[in-house]
Motif scaffolding. Sequence first.
Motif, PDB file in Angstrom:
ATOM      1  N   VAL A 260       0.839  -1.204   0.000  1.00 21.56           N
ATOM      2  CA  VAL A 260       0.000   0.000   0.000  1.00 21.56           C
ATOM      3  C   VAL A 260       0.869   1.247   0.000  1.00 21.56           C
ATOM      4  N   GLY A 261       1.892   1.271   0.864  1.00 24.85           N
ATOM      5  CA  GLY A 261       2.797   2.416   0.904  1.00 24.85           C
ATOM      6  C   GLY A 261       3.512   2.628  -0.412  1.00 24.85           C
ATOM      7  N   PHE A 262       3.868   1.549  -1.084  1.00 24.36           N
ATOM      8  CA  PHE A 262       4.541   1.628  -2.380  1.00 24.36           C
ATOM      9  C   PHE A 262       3.631   2.241  -3.447  1.00 24.36           C
ATOM     10  N   LEU A 263       2.333   1.959  -3.357  1.00 24.31           N
ATOM     11  CA  LEU A 263       1.392   2.429  -4.375  1.00 24.31           C
ATOM     12  C   LEU A 263       0.947   3.877  -4.173  1.00 24.31           C
ATOM     13  N   LEU A 264       1.024   4.374  -2.952  1.00 21.42           N
ATOM     14  CA  LEU A 264       0.442   5.681  -2.650  1.00 21.42           C
ATOM     15  C   LEU A 264       1.076   6.863  -3.393  1.00 21.42           C
ATOM     16  N   PRO A 265       2.420   6.987  -3.488  1.00 27.64           N
ATOM     17  CA  PRO A 265       2.984   8.187  -4.130  1.00 27.64           C
ATOM     18  C   PRO A 265       2.518   8.425  -5.568  1.00 27.64           C
ATOM     19  N   PRO A 266       2.590   7.430  -6.472  1.00 26.76           N
ATOM     20  CA  PRO A 266       2.134   7.714  -7.845  1.00 26.76           C
ATOM     21  C   PRO A 266       0.637   7.970  -7.930  1.00 26.76           C
ATOM     22  N   LEU A 267      -0.140   7.286  -7.086  1.00 27.35           N
ATOM     23  CA  LEU A 267      -1.593   7.472  -7.131  1.00 27.35           C
ATOM     24  C   LEU A 267      -1.988   8.849  -6.594  1.00 27.35           C
ATOM     25  N   ALA A 268      -1.346   9.279  -5.501  1.00 25.70           N
ATOM     26  CA  ALA A 268      -1.676  10.581  -4.916  1.00 25.70           C
ATOM     27  C   ALA A 268      -1.424  11.710  -5.897  1.00 25.70           C
ATOM     28  N   SER A 269      -0.353  11.596  -6.671  1.00 25.48           N
ATOM     29  CA  SER A 269      -0.034  12.618  -7.662  1.00 25.48           C
ATOM     30  C   SER A 269      -1.125  12.724  -8.718  1.00 25.48           C
ATOM     31  N   GLN A 270      -1.658  11.592  -9.134  1.00 23.38           N
ATOM     32  CA  GLN A 270      -2.673  11.591 -10.184  1.00 23.38           C
ATOM     33  C   GLN A 270      -4.052  11.989  -9.660  1.00 23.38           C
ATOM     34  N   PHE A 271      -4.384  11.555  -8.443  1.00 19.10           N
ATOM     35  CA  PHE A 271      -5.722  11.817  -7.921  1.00 19.10           C
ATOM     36  C   PHE A 271      -5.918  13.282  -7.545  1.00 19.10           C
ATOM     37  N   LEU A 272      -4.822  14.037  -7.423  1.00 16.43           N
ATOM     38  CA  LEU A 272      -4.966  15.471  -7.185  1.00 16.43           C
ATOM     39  C   LEU A 272      -5.759  16.115  -8.305  1.00 16.43           C
ATOM     40  N   GLN A 273      -5.596  15.605  -9.511  1.00 15.68           N
ATOM     41  CA  GLN A 273      -6.321  16.156 -10.659  1.00 15.68           C
ATOM     42  C   GLN A 273      -7.812  15.823 -10.595  1.00 15.68           C
ATOM     43  N   PHE A 274      -8.155  14.776  -9.864  1.00 17.83           N
ATOM     44  CA  PHE A 274      -9.550  14.350  -9.786  1.00 17.83           C
ATOM     45  C   PHE A 274     -10.417  15.424  -9.141  1.00 17.83           C
ATOM     46  N   HIS A 275      -9.914  16.013  -8.045  1.00 15.57           N
ATOM     47  CA  HIS A 275     -10.682  17.066  -7.364  1.00 15.57           C
ATOM     48  C   HIS A 275     -10.067  18.444  -7.558  1.00 15.57           C
TER      49      HIS A 275
ATOM     50  N   TYR B 247      -7.580  17.047   1.816  1.00 12.40           N
ATOM     51  CA  TYR B 247      -7.075  15.728   2.217  1.00 12.40           C
ATOM     52  C   TYR B 247      -6.868  14.845   0.992  1.00 12.40           C
ATOM     53  N   ASN B 248      -5.932  15.240   0.139  1.00 10.30           N
ATOM     54  CA  ASN B 248      -5.713  14.523  -1.113  1.00 10.30           C
ATOM     55  C   ASN B 248      -5.231  13.090  -0.881  1.00 10.30           C
ATOM     56  N   VAL B 249      -4.270  12.912   0.019  1.00 10.82           N
ATOM     57  CA  VAL B 249      -3.769  11.573   0.293  1.00 10.82           C
ATOM     58  C   VAL B 249      -4.838  10.735   0.978  1.00 10.82           C
ATOM     59  N   GLY B 250      -5.704  11.376   1.750  1.00 10.80           N
ATOM     60  CA  GLY B 250      -6.816  10.658   2.369  1.00 10.80           C
ATOM     61  C   GLY B 250      -7.758  10.078   1.329  1.00 10.80           C
ATOM     62  N   PHE B 251      -7.994  10.834   0.271  1.00  5.88           N
ATOM     63  CA  PHE B 251      -8.829  10.323  -0.818  1.00  5.88           C
ATOM     64  C   PHE B 251      -8.136   9.154  -1.514  1.00  5.88           C
TER      65      PHE B 251
END
Length: 439
Positions: A180-195, A201-205
């Motif tokens: 999970v920790g390995f997956l979070l950095p690339p996903l957090a960067s992309q999901f910022l564009q979602f909202h 709380y971007n990382v929370g999402f």
Amino acid sequence: MENKTITLHTRNKLINLNSQVLKYRLMIAYSLLLILIGVCSETPHDLWTGTVHIFMSPSNLLTDYFAVGNFGSAFFNSGILTLASVLLVKSRGVTVSGPLIAAFFTVSGFSFFGKNLYNSLPIIIGVYLYAKTVRKPYSQFLLVALFGSSSSPVISYLTFGTGLPLPLGILLGYAVGILVGFLLPPLASQFLQFHQGFSLYNVGFTSGIVAMFVTSAFRLFGGDITIPNLLSTEYHVKSAIFLFVLFTLLFIMGYLLNHRSFKGMRTIFASSGKLVTDFVVIAEIGATFMNMALMGFLMLGFIFIMGGELSGPLIGGILTVVGFSAFGNHWRNSLPILIGVVLASKLSPEFSRETFTVLLTAIFGTSLAPISGYYGAFYGILAGFFHMTLVSNVAYLHGGLNLYNNGFSCGFVAAFMVPLLDTITQVKRGKKHAGKRKI
């Protein structure tokens, strides 16, 4: 696209060294204060027993560490985890910024109801392995490592909540946690564009999305995740005194660091709060501390006005908002969210008497404050209203394995509202320009 929200720079020649030393000393002092309160509140036996119970709790929402352990062990757990976070960041030579202050206080707050040293460590390791894999400095991803421990219940639940033999539970929990920790950095960067930066709380999402997949896989193979509701209001008075003293000291410290003035406060109040808004950069640390204190008093007053009693989750919520008051929150953009949540609850037969649920939803709902700050108070109230309608329905998706349930909900609310609000804004501008041309 680089996500500035989760990127920290290790060197900045413009930063005053003495100022950085002071900031770290203050955060270490805050951590030691929590530890001291914990040690002085219980006998050594009760402190040890309570801490062990906390470490061995499944810890998914809602698990109040006051109920699992006791008053002292909850504070001790928060202090130890906050101190470890501060020392980790300090060891990397990272500049103390608004986002980092938000991360420290978020870790501190959620350590009252879900985070502990055992279940946070795999997330940090996973993020470290990601940094090594992409050959970038670990310091760039420290914010993700700290905020990403919102997924820590995944580790605790797999270890202690599934009935597996303890060695197997530890192995499975840590393996999944590191992944999970390995997956979070690339996903957090992309999901910022979602909202689009309108949910703080971007990382929370992001953690909610990851926890949703973990929960779905667990259920696919016959697992059943029970969402607990362990709460304790036994220490309401003690907690209120602690928070009041903390915010008073924070305001006085800010006032003194700001050369006994309120300079910079107007700049903070005028900002929308949209990511990335670092109040330490735009208004200096003194004004930032005063804003944090004012937001703490606002949240505390809100709970008293609503007739609520403090528990681990509510303390966690208040401390999180205080932290994000260095990184987006202030009274002008947060108050409309509170109003919107309360209005929605009054119209609902389900939540009209659920004071705790309304309070927790409203406090964490201030993640949507940038909508209020950018588009206006009316739309902030509307965002709070929508958040109240959605938040109770998304917990099932991640089974409580994401501590930032409200951050998960706020991401969807922002993604739903922002495109519509942009359209409305464009239409209004078009009509205004058309009117000018006619004139």
